[in-house]
Design an enzyme around this catalytic site. Structure first.
Site: not given
Ligand code: AMP
Ligand code: ZN
Length: 112
Positions: A29, A85, A91, A98, A100
């Site tokens: 991330d 999420n 969130g 995805h 985490h």
């Molecule tokens: P969510 O809030 O569960 O939708 O998580 C989305 C996650 O994607 C967040 O933790 C962001 O930091 C991560 N994120 C967004 N763009 C990128 C990227 N280009 N590379 C890596 N992580 C990303």
């Protein structure tokens, strides 16, 4: 398609990959919330858990089996958290399914 994770899969946007196979990709991330913070995504564009269909059962099983292997390889021996999420109130900020993996520190409960 204007999806940041699809662009990571295609290589249009770079990422720090930790695992890849024909069905899934795992990468660090950008904005890590723990010493280990990796995202595991299916290569198939699925918006969220809400949009899963019966034909995705095998894919989701594959994701979870690989999450355990990836977490172990990243040194999360004492435990870790898997987060999904789902939707706006859940969130979710990126509309490509995805999971985490958060580890390397003790997690509190409940999450915010
Ligand atoms: P969510 O809030 O569960 O939708 O998580 C989305 C996650 O994607 C967040 O933790 C962001 O930091 C991560 N994120 C967004 N763009 C990128 C990227 N280009 N590379 C890596 N992580 C990303
Ligand atoms: Zn996508």
């Amino acid at each position: 398609m204007d999806c940041v994770f699809c662009k990571i899969i295609s290589g249009e946007i770079s990422s720090k990959k930790v695992y890849e196979d024909e069905k899934i990709l795992a990468f660090h991330d950008l904005d890590s919330k723990a010493p280990v913070h990796v995202l595991v995504i299916p290569k198939k564009h699925i918006v969220s858990v809400e949009k899963l269909s019966d034909c995705d059962q095998g894919l989701i099983g594959h994701v979870f089996l690989k999450i355990a292997i990836i977490a172990r390889e990243l040194g999360c021996n004492g435990g870790y958290r898997i987060v999904n999420n789902c939707g706006k109130l859940g969130g979710q900020t990126v509309n490509h399914l995805h999971f985490h993996i958060l580890g390397g520190r003790a997690m509190s409960w409940p999450p915010g």
